[in-house]
Design a protein around this motif. Structure first.
Motif, PDB file in Angstrom:
ATOM      1  N   ASP A   1       3.836   5.688  -5.663  1.00  0.00           N
ATOM      2  CA  ASP A   1       3.718   5.685  -7.123  1.00  0.00           C
ATOM      3  C   ASP A   1       2.861   6.854  -7.619  1.00  0.00           C
ATOM      4  N   GLN A   2       1.861   7.247  -6.833  1.00  0.00           N
ATOM      5  CA  GLN A   2       1.026   8.390  -7.209  1.00  0.00           C
ATOM      6  C   GLN A   2       1.684   9.720  -6.849  1.00  0.00           C
TER       7      GLN A   2
ATOM      8  N   GLN B   1       0.831  -1.207   0.000  1.00  0.00           N
ATOM      9  CA  GLN B   1       0.000   0.000   0.000  1.00  0.00           C
ATOM     10  C   GLN B   1       0.864   1.255   0.000  1.00  0.00           C
TER      11      GLN B   1
ATOM     12  N   GLN C   1       2.063   1.909  -3.508  1.00  0.00           N
ATOM     13  CA  GLN C   1       0.993   2.472  -4.336  1.00  0.00           C
ATOM     14  C   GLN C   1       0.870   3.977  -4.132  1.00  0.00           C
TER      15      GLN C   1
END
Length: 519
Positions: free
Chosen positions: A397-398, A391, A394
């Motif tokens: 990554d954004q 998580q 993720q």
């Protein structure tokens, strides 16, 4: 009557006629008392957004509105308004007044025009138009016309006449009398508005409030002191604050700070200049001074959520985490739509060891602002610390594409990727983090872990050495170097590092075991 008598009478009549003619001519040449003799032409860039252009006969209606108001201003103030051009304006997606203002100024620069007026068929909280005094941008809206009664109260010519008066420095008078400044007809001006516009009719729109000299400001203030709307900040003070904000953004810090103090002198009850002074002090690291200014702004106007939000962040920097938590909660009671306040709430929860609460607050910040890189990065770090590395990755990554030069985000993703076994991707992240920030102890430490897991203990030891030279108290780097030294046969050095690391952190061996690295 004899010839002589008729000649005398004829001569007398001629004299009287000549005198009347002279008086008539002089009368034409003399202005109405108090009215300037010269005609001033104001050039306008009109801007019609997509909702306005979707209406039938929109251009003819726009030109008719401007022509009507021009005739009114010429009659009353010898000011003629001429449209230079009509520009398209894309306001799609703009939210509220600020959003419309920002898109108008971005899409339609003033150029050679004195003023820019945007026309929209949107409805913004029942507002029919708005601007700031001594500005050069104004907006007229028509989307809130729901009934003929409402439309009669705020026809486009009255709205435009009202907003143009503001551009010349007119304010809302005391709630009495019939005036366009109080919702009256386009050609109805109260006595104060007349005097203000005649005082400032030579205003240089390109210079803004800077072009209003001290004598004119004093004269304006004298008119304002005679009576004005009591529920609004002094508009001259607001104009000065807007200019101060521009100065601060352009690096003119001393001038901007002086202007903010001038605004406070003009209107001691105005909260906004205290908020900006608080931001100025906060940026300088003068935290107690910043907190004092934010507290003052808060006491003057509880709706000044910007001041209250920044007060929360200053309290965090002062280590007053419980107070900060309470401040952010109060802000969100006033306005539950502020992503920055939710981000601050998450930070306060994190500082108090309430990780799940912090994640929940970051969730709200990201829900309101999906591209909030700070909240994404903070939530990623919270996930990382609780061992939810997938998580965390993720979120990173954004966040990283939004802040590609953020060495901390890159380091954190490097670490999370290293723990999950994505070693080549992790190495690329750490290398990029160190390229951006060469002497970054955390990134050196993370890359040391990557090299350990890649079975390259010499490189790992070199990175841990570099990290410890920068920060000798890094328990993580000491333990990692101990593992690297053991693998290269330096058992004495390894034992010394193990002991030093355990002194700094009792859990350090458990942490490394969770990373998949054991002695």
């Amino acid at each position: 009557m004899n010839l002589f008598g008729r000649m005398i009478e004829t001569s007398a009549r001629a004299a009287r006629l000549a005198a009347l003619t002279i008086l008539w001519i002089v009368g034409l040449c003399q202005p109405v008392p108090g009215q300037p003799a010269d005609l001033r032409t104001i050039t306008m860039r009109a801007a019609a957004d997509e909702t306005y252009r979707a209406q039938a006969n929109w251009e003819a209606n726009l030109r008719s509105t401007v022509a009507t108001v021009s005739a009114i201003y010429e009659k009353n103030f010898q000011i003629r308004i001429v449209i230079l051009d009509i520009a398209p304006w894309n306001a799609a997606g703009a939210a509220g007044r600020d959003g419309l203002n920002n898109t108008l100024m971005a899409d339609v620069p003033a150029g050679r025009a004195d003023v820019v007026v945007g026309f929209s068929n949107r409805c913004v909280r029942d507002a029919y138009g708005w601007t700031q005094v001594f500005s050069r941008f104004a907006i007229v809206t028509s989307g809130c016309y729901e009934t003929i009664t409402v439309k009669d109260l705020a026809p486009p010519d009255a709205v435009l006449s009202h907003e143009l008066a503001h551009l010349f420095g007119a304010f809302h008078p005391a709630r009495m009398g019939d005036s366009v400044m109080l919702g009256g007809p386009a050609d109805r001006f109260d006595e104060q508005t007349i005097r203000v516009i005649r005082l400032t009719r030579g205003f240089d729109f390109s210079r803004g409030i800077v072009g209003v000299d001290a004598e004119t400001r004093r004269a304006w203030s004298a008119i304002y002191a005679e009576g004005h709307a009591r529920d609004e900040a002094n508009p001259l003070a607001k104009a000065i604050v807007n200019e101060a904000w521009t100065m601060l953004h352009s690096g003119k810090v001393r001038e901007g700070e002086s202007a903010l103090n001038d605004a406070i002198t003009l209107d001691p009850s105005f909260a906004r200049p205290h908020t900006l002074l608080g931001l100025l002090h906060s940026g300088r690291g003068q935290l107690e001074d910043a907190a004092r200014e934010f507290q003052t702004a808060k006491s003057l106007d509880f709706r000044e959520v910007g001041a209250r939000t920044e007060l929360g962040f200053v309290l965090l920097r002062l280590g007053k985490n419980e107070e900060a938590l309470g401040e952010f909660r109060e802000v969100l009671r006033v306005d539950p739509r502020l992503p920055r306040a939710y981000f601050g709430l998450g930070m306060a929860f994190w500082r108090l060891g309430k990780v799940e609460n912090a994640i929940g607050a970051y969730d709200d910040a990201i829900r309101l602002d999906p591209k909030n890189a700070l909240a994404l990065g903070a939530r990623g770090f919270a996930f990382q610390r609780k061992g939810a590395y997938a998580q965390a990755i993720q979120d990173y990554d954004q966040a990283i594409p939004l802040r590609p030069a953020d060495a901390t985000l890159l380091n954190n993703r490097c670490f999370s990727r290293a723990v999950t076994g994505k070693l080549q991707e992790a190495l690329a992240d750490c290398n990029e983090s160190l390229r951006i920030r060469p002497n970054f102890p955390a990134a050196l430490d993370s890359r040391g872990l990557v090299y350990l897991k890649l079975e390259q203990p010499e490189r790992a030891s070199a990175d841990y050495d570099a990290a410890l030279r920068l920060d000798p108290t890094l328990a993580h780097a000491l333990y990692g170097r101990a593992l690297a030294r053991r693998r290269t046969g330096d058992l004495a050095g390894a034992d010394a590092d193990f002991a030093a690391a355990r002194t700094l952190s009792q859990r350090i061996a458990e942490d490394y075991t969770a990373y998949g690295v054991k002695p």
